[in-house]
Design an enzyme around this catalytic site. Structure first.
Site, PDB file in Angstrom:
ATOM      1  N   CYS A 109      52.075  12.826  77.849  1.00  0.00           N
ATOM      2  CA  CYS A 109      53.336  12.753  77.085  1.00  0.00           C
ATOM      3  C   CYS A 109      53.470  11.461  76.290  1.00  0.00           C
ATOM      4  O   CYS A 109      54.350  11.349  75.434  1.00  0.00           O
ATOM      5  CB  CYS A 109      54.529  12.926  78.014  1.00  0.00           C
ATOM      6  SG  CYS A 109      54.431  14.405  79.013  1.00  0.00           S
ATOM      7  N   HIS A 233      60.524   9.832  75.098  1.00  0.00           N
ATOM      8  CA  HIS A 233      59.946  11.119  75.494  1.00  0.00           C
ATOM      9  C   HIS A 233      61.037  11.951  76.155  1.00  0.00           C
ATOM     10  O   HIS A 233      61.816  11.450  76.963  1.00  0.00           O
ATOM     11  CB  HIS A 233      58.784  10.874  76.466  1.00  0.00           C
ATOM     12  CG  HIS A 233      58.300  12.124  77.113  1.00  0.00           C
ATOM     13  ND1 HIS A 233      58.007  13.263  76.388  1.00  0.00           N
ATOM     14  CD2 HIS A 233      58.081  12.431  78.428  1.00  0.00           C
ATOM     15  CE1 HIS A 233      57.616  14.206  77.232  1.00  0.00           C
ATOM     16  NE2 HIS A 233      57.656  13.740  78.465  1.00  0.00           N
ATOM     17  N   ASN A 263      60.646  20.180  77.490  1.00  0.00           N
ATOM     18  CA  ASN A 263      59.649  19.108  77.428  1.00  0.00           C
ATOM     19  C   ASN A 263      58.316  19.649  76.915  1.00  0.00           C
ATOM     20  O   ASN A 263      57.613  20.342  77.647  1.00  0.00           O
ATOM     21  CB  ASN A 263      59.490  18.506  78.833  1.00  0.00           C
ATOM     22  CG  ASN A 263      58.374  17.478  78.919  1.00  0.00           C
ATOM     23  OD1 ASN A 263      57.660  17.215  77.952  1.00  0.00           O
ATOM     24  ND2 ASN A 263      58.209  16.901  80.099  1.00  0.00           N
TER      25      ASN A 263
END
Ligand code: UT7
Length: 308
Positions: A109, A233, A263
């Site tokens: 990520c 993020h 996500n």
């Protein structure tokens, strides 16, 4: 001194929407629990990494007014390549009609911020003029859709930017880090599904984002009060807000696309960036703080001036 700035941006999300209620039909969870504990209301699922990355990149190239043949390098940050071989970046390079080198970068990520820093260095010291940087993932393909500990979070999508050489460097500071001792807390074997110690990832994520953001701001010579937009993020709104509180950035300066995207790993930061640039929140001259964390564990932050 030679530097780089973002001249184009784009994003891509699959059409299919999966709501919290849809998930509650398949596992023991509820819309209220997911909203309350994660901030996610719905997520987008579907497509391939190459397909979504290409769509986001086309938009970025168009906005930058760049012909495909003028791009000197493609970096695709992804942790979900479509195949083991070849790298998905090669497929995207061909789909876009680029004539340059291309490679995948896997920092989970944190991947987009890692890729942006790499691209900046190759422009600053490597003589390249124009680099296409994409962050894109299709986590749904490695998610166990019966596991309520992970399925509520993960999704598909991505974003892209064109980074071009300039005399006035817009990348003011950055920080990259990793701690492989924590590899087991979020992992996926080849052919398997993501497994996660959610509480431990949460705890470490807040710490990593805070210290990484502070390191990058220190290098840039700025403080939290100088930051116009924090684009972390997008994994859990509680992580995003807790990190913002500790860094000293008000919640109304935190870009949140998580509520409707879920996500999508390396895709979340460029998606947040493109969304806030398109809706007019980010204005020329604004100072942005991008901060990622993820499996590895890895973390990465970039402080940049928005001067498209
Ligand atoms: O890109 C990086 C990726 N990952 C992350 O950033 C994840 C970071 N971690 C998290 O976001 C959170 O830890 C989760 C959202 C995964 C879990 O939230 P939590 O607040 O840490 O919940 P918990 O695991 O402490 O569980 C609290 C309660 C438990 O029940 P009891 O023991 O209190 O009775 C769980 O069994 O909630 C229960 N629970 C659920 N209930 C409904 C756990 N997951 C769910 C669920 N729906 N999906």
């Amino acid at each position: 001194m030679r530097g780089a700035h973002i001249t184009g941006w784009g994003s891509a999300l699959p059409d299919k929407i999966v709501t919290n209620d849809d998930l509650a039909l398949a596992m023991d969870t509820s819309d209220a629990w997911i909203r309350d504990r994660t901030g996610i209301q719905e997520r987008r699922v579907g497509g391939t990494t190459a397909g979504l990355a290409t769509e986001a990149a086309r938009e970025a190239l168009e906005r930058a007014g760049c012909a495909p043949e003028s791009i000197d390098l493609l970096i695709l940050a992804t942790t979900t390549p479509d195949q083991h071989v070849p790298a998905t970046s090669a497929v995207v390079q061909h789909k876009l009609g680029l004539r340059c080198g291309a490679f995948d970068l896997n920092a989970a990520c944190s991947g987009f911020a890692y890729a942006l820093v790499t691209a900046h260095a190759l422009i600053q010291g490597g003589g390249l003029d124009r680099i296409l940087v994409i962050g894109c993932d299709t986590l749904s393909r490695i998610t166990d859709w019966t596991d309520r500990g992970t399925a509520i979070l993960f999704a598909d999508g991505g974003g892209a930017v064109v980074l071009e050489a300039t005399e006035h460097d817009a990348i003011l500071g950055w920080d990259l880090g990793a701690d492989g001792a924590a590899a087991k807390i979020l992992e996926c074997d080849i052919g398997g599904y993501l497994t996660m110690d959610g509480k431990e990832v949460f705890r470490r994520a807040v710490r990593a984002v805070v210290s990484s953001a502070e390191n990058a701001m220190k290098v840039a010579g700025v403080t939290a009060s100088d930051i116009d937009w924090f684009i972390p993020h997008q994994a859990n709104i509680r992580i995003m807000h807790s990190a913002a509180d500790k860094v000293g950035i008000p919640h109304d300066r935190v870009v949140n696309v998580l509520s409707y995207t879920g996500n999508n790993s390396a895709g979340t930061i460029p998606l947040g960036l493109a969304t806030a640039a398109n809706d007019g929140r980010i204005k020329p001259g604004d100072l942005l703080l991008l901060s990622g964390f993820g499996a590895g564990m890895t973390w990465a932050s970039v402080v940049l001036r928005w001067q498209p």
